[in-house]
Design an enzyme around this catalytic site. Structure first.
Site, PDB file in Angstrom:
ATOM      1  N   HIS A  73       0.487  19.841  -6.242  1.00 46.42           N
ATOM      2  CA  HIS A  73       1.698  20.014  -5.427  1.00 46.42           C
ATOM      3  C   HIS A  73       2.917  19.522  -6.193  1.00 46.42           C
ATOM      4  O   HIS A  73       2.796  18.921  -7.254  1.00 46.42           O
ATOM      5  CB  HIS A  73       1.559  19.332  -4.061  1.00 46.42           C
ATOM      6  CG  HIS A  73       1.500  17.831  -4.098  1.00 46.42           C
ATOM      7  ND1 HIS A  73       0.459  17.140  -4.695  1.00 46.42           N
ATOM      8  CD2 HIS A  73       2.341  16.880  -3.606  1.00 46.42           C
ATOM      9  CE1 HIS A  73       0.667  15.839  -4.560  1.00 46.42           C
ATOM     10  NE2 HIS A  73       1.807  15.647  -3.910  1.00 46.42           N
ATOM     11  N   HIS A 101       5.340  17.285  -5.855  1.00 41.44           N
ATOM     12  CA  HIS A 101       5.977  15.959  -5.893  1.00 41.44           C
ATOM     13  C   HIS A 101       6.092  15.441  -7.324  1.00 41.44           C
ATOM     14  O   HIS A 101       5.201  15.640  -8.145  1.00 41.44           O
ATOM     15  CB  HIS A 101       5.206  14.965  -5.023  1.00 41.44           C
ATOM     16  CG  HIS A 101       5.447  15.175  -3.553  1.00 41.44           C
ATOM     17  ND1 HIS A 101       4.611  14.696  -2.578  1.00 41.44           N
ATOM     18  CD2 HIS A 101       6.441  15.834  -2.904  1.00 41.44           C
ATOM     19  CE1 HIS A 101       5.083  15.030  -1.388  1.00 41.44           C
ATOM     20  NE2 HIS A 101       6.189  15.734  -1.550  1.00 41.44           N
ATOM     21  N   ASP A 119       5.770  12.712  -8.856  1.00 42.38           N
ATOM     22  CA  ASP A 119       4.741  11.859  -9.472  1.00 42.38           C
ATOM     23  C   ASP A 119       3.486  12.663  -9.847  1.00 42.38           C
ATOM     24  O   ASP A 119       2.532  12.105 -10.393  1.00 42.38           O
ATOM     25  CB  ASP A 119       4.388  10.669  -8.568  1.00 42.38           C
ATOM     26  CG  ASP A 119       3.918  11.072  -7.185  1.00 42.38           C
ATOM     27  OD1 ASP A 119       4.465  12.048  -6.617  1.00 42.38           O
ATOM     28  OD2 ASP A 119       2.994  10.428  -6.651  1.00 42.38           O
ATOM     29  N   HIS A 120       3.515  13.949  -9.579  1.00 44.59           N
ATOM     30  CA  HIS A 120       2.401  14.829  -9.986  1.00 44.59           C
ATOM     31  C   HIS A 120       2.833  15.857 -11.039  1.00 44.59           C
ATOM     32  O   HIS A 120       1.974  16.467 -11.680  1.00 44.59           O
ATOM     33  CB  HIS A 120       1.807  15.544  -8.763  1.00 44.59           C
ATOM     34  CG  HIS A 120       1.192  14.590  -7.786  1.00 44.59           C
ATOM     35  ND1 HIS A 120      -0.163  14.460  -7.596  1.00 44.59           N
ATOM     36  CD2 HIS A 120       1.771  13.673  -6.961  1.00 44.59           C
ATOM     37  CE1 HIS A 120      -0.389  13.513  -6.696  1.00 44.59           C
ATOM     38  NE2 HIS A 120       0.769  13.022  -6.294  1.00 44.59           N
ATOM     39  N   HIS A 155       0.606  17.490   3.655  1.00 47.00           N
ATOM     40  CA  HIS A 155       1.392  16.569   2.814  1.00 47.00           C
ATOM     41  C   HIS A 155       2.601  17.332   2.271  1.00 47.00           C
ATOM     42  O   HIS A 155       3.743  16.882   2.376  1.00 47.00           O
ATOM     43  CB  HIS A 155       0.489  16.048   1.710  1.00 47.00           C
ATOM     44  CG  HIS A 155       1.156  15.101   0.768  1.00 47.00           C
ATOM     45  ND1 HIS A 155       1.566  13.845   1.142  1.00 47.00           N
ATOM     46  CD2 HIS A 155       1.473  15.223  -0.541  1.00 47.00           C
ATOM     47  CE1 HIS A 155       2.120  13.240   0.099  1.00 47.00           C
ATOM     48  NE2 HIS A 155       2.077  14.052  -0.931  1.00 47.00           N
ATOM     49  N   ASP A 195      -3.029  14.807  -3.231  1.00 50.66           N
ATOM     50  CA  ASP A 195      -2.684  13.942  -2.106  1.00 50.66           C
ATOM     51  C   ASP A 195      -3.129  14.539  -0.764  1.00 50.66           C
ATOM     52  O   ASP A 195      -2.659  14.129   0.295  1.00 50.66           O
ATOM     53  CB  ASP A 195      -1.164  13.685  -2.071  1.00 50.66           C
ATOM     54  CG  ASP A 195      -0.702  12.838  -3.250  1.00 50.66           C
ATOM     55  OD1 ASP A 195      -1.551  12.371  -4.037  1.00 50.66           O
ATOM     56  OD2 ASP A 195       0.529  12.668  -3.392  1.00 50.66           O
ATOM     57  N   HIS A 221      -4.186   9.050  -6.080  1.00 47.74           N
ATOM     58  CA  HIS A 221      -3.680   7.670  -6.033  1.00 47.74           C
ATOM     59  C   HIS A 221      -4.808   6.663  -5.855  1.00 47.74           C
ATOM     60  O   HIS A 221      -5.844   6.969  -5.260  1.00 47.74           O
ATOM     61  CB  HIS A 221      -2.712   7.485  -4.860  1.00 47.74           C
ATOM     62  CG  HIS A 221      -1.400   8.196  -5.020  1.00 47.74           C
ATOM     63  ND1 HIS A 221      -0.300   7.609  -5.597  1.00 47.74           N
ATOM     64  CD2 HIS A 221      -1.024   9.449  -4.682  1.00 47.74           C
ATOM     65  CE1 HIS A 221       0.713   8.465  -5.601  1.00 47.74           C
ATOM     66  NE2 HIS A 221       0.301   9.592  -5.050  1.00 47.74           N
TER      67      HIS A 221
HETATM   68 ZN   LIG Z   1       2.572  13.809  -3.014  1.00 44.27          ZN
END
Ligand SMILES: [Zn+2]
Length: 255
Positions: free
Chosen positions: A55, A57, A59-60, A112, A129, A167
């Site tokens: 996805h 985001h 941090d990915h 999410h 996530d 995570h």
């Molecule tokens: Zn995420």
């Protein structure tokens, strides 16, 4: 058997490095930071062969552009926010990441984020996530019926399936699970195991879907003790899986 190792990045993310045995070609999943991933690949003598993204985001994805500049394919959801995407994927599609000798199937997992997807193949679920060890991602974009819908699909995968998520949240997730199910013996045991892993500084992943089915409240919306506890928390009798799930999700968000 795929060989899968974590590269810890940012505060608590994992980028997973996946290889077939005796093959230097490595696939990385959700590289939210290019440098530590490139360093880990180089240190191990692996060659980047492709990138999987669950996805959009940051941090990915923040490491995707730099890593993809080596000219490798990028597999991910059909979402313009994924940088350097070469292979947009939809639910039910199957694909073979280069070098692994393993076919992966795509599941759409809206909740999410709406475009979130996960990858299932070789006895492994790469969940981003969408599903965590002991929990699930926050519901930023979707709704409870959507999340219960995809989680029902995921929990029906074989119980031996290994779960690799985005995570290291397991200990905190299980603390919440304990509030929901104080009398779940499987959960008590898992909390002890995870505490020992964390005190060694080792990862709590992968778990198995069988363990998740027994201890993760977000896969247990139809277990009577979970329904009772969620109903008590809400102050009304909850009827549907989506109602139970929504109360659990909101409860966890404020836990
Ligand atoms: Zn995420």
């Amino acid at each position: 058997m795929l060989e899968i190792t974590p590269v810890p990045i940012l505060a608590d993310n994992y980028t997973w490095v996946i290889r077939a045995p005796n093959n230097d070609a490595a696939i990385v999943v959700d590289p939210g930071d290019a440098q530590p991933v490139a360093r880990a690949l180089k240190g191990a003598g692996f060659n980047l062969a492709g990138i999987l993204v669950t996805h959009h985001h940051h941090d990915h994805i923040d490491g995707v552009a730099a890593l993809a500049s080596e000219g490798v394919p990028v597999f991910g959801p059909d979402d313009e926010r994924i940088p350097a995407l070469t292979h947009p994927l939809r639910a039910g599609e199957r694909f073979d990441p280069p070098g692994l000798g393993t076919t992966f199937e795509v599941f759409e997992t809206p909740g999410h984020t709406l475009e979130h997807i996960v990858f299932y193949g070789g006895g492994v679920l790469l969940a981003g996530d969408a599903l965590f060890a002991g929990g699930c991602g926050r519901m930023f974009e979707g709704n409870a019926p959507q999340m219960v819908g995809y989680l029902a699909e995921l929990r029906d995968l074989p119980p031996t399936t290994k779960l690799y998520c985005g995570h290291e949240y397991t200990a905190a997730n299980l603390a919440f699970a304990q509030a929901v199910e104080p009398n779940n013996a499987h959960l008590q045991k898992r909390i002890e195991t995870v505490a020992a892993q964390r005190s060694n500084g080792s990862t709590t992943l992968p778990s198995t879907l069988g363990e998740e089915r027994e201890t993760n409240p977000f896969l247990r919306w139809d277990e009577p003790p979970v329904v009772d506890q969620a109903s008590q928390h809400a102050g009304r009798a909850l009827q549907t899986p989506a109602e139970v799930f929504a109360v659990l999700r909101d409860w966890k968000d404020h836990f």
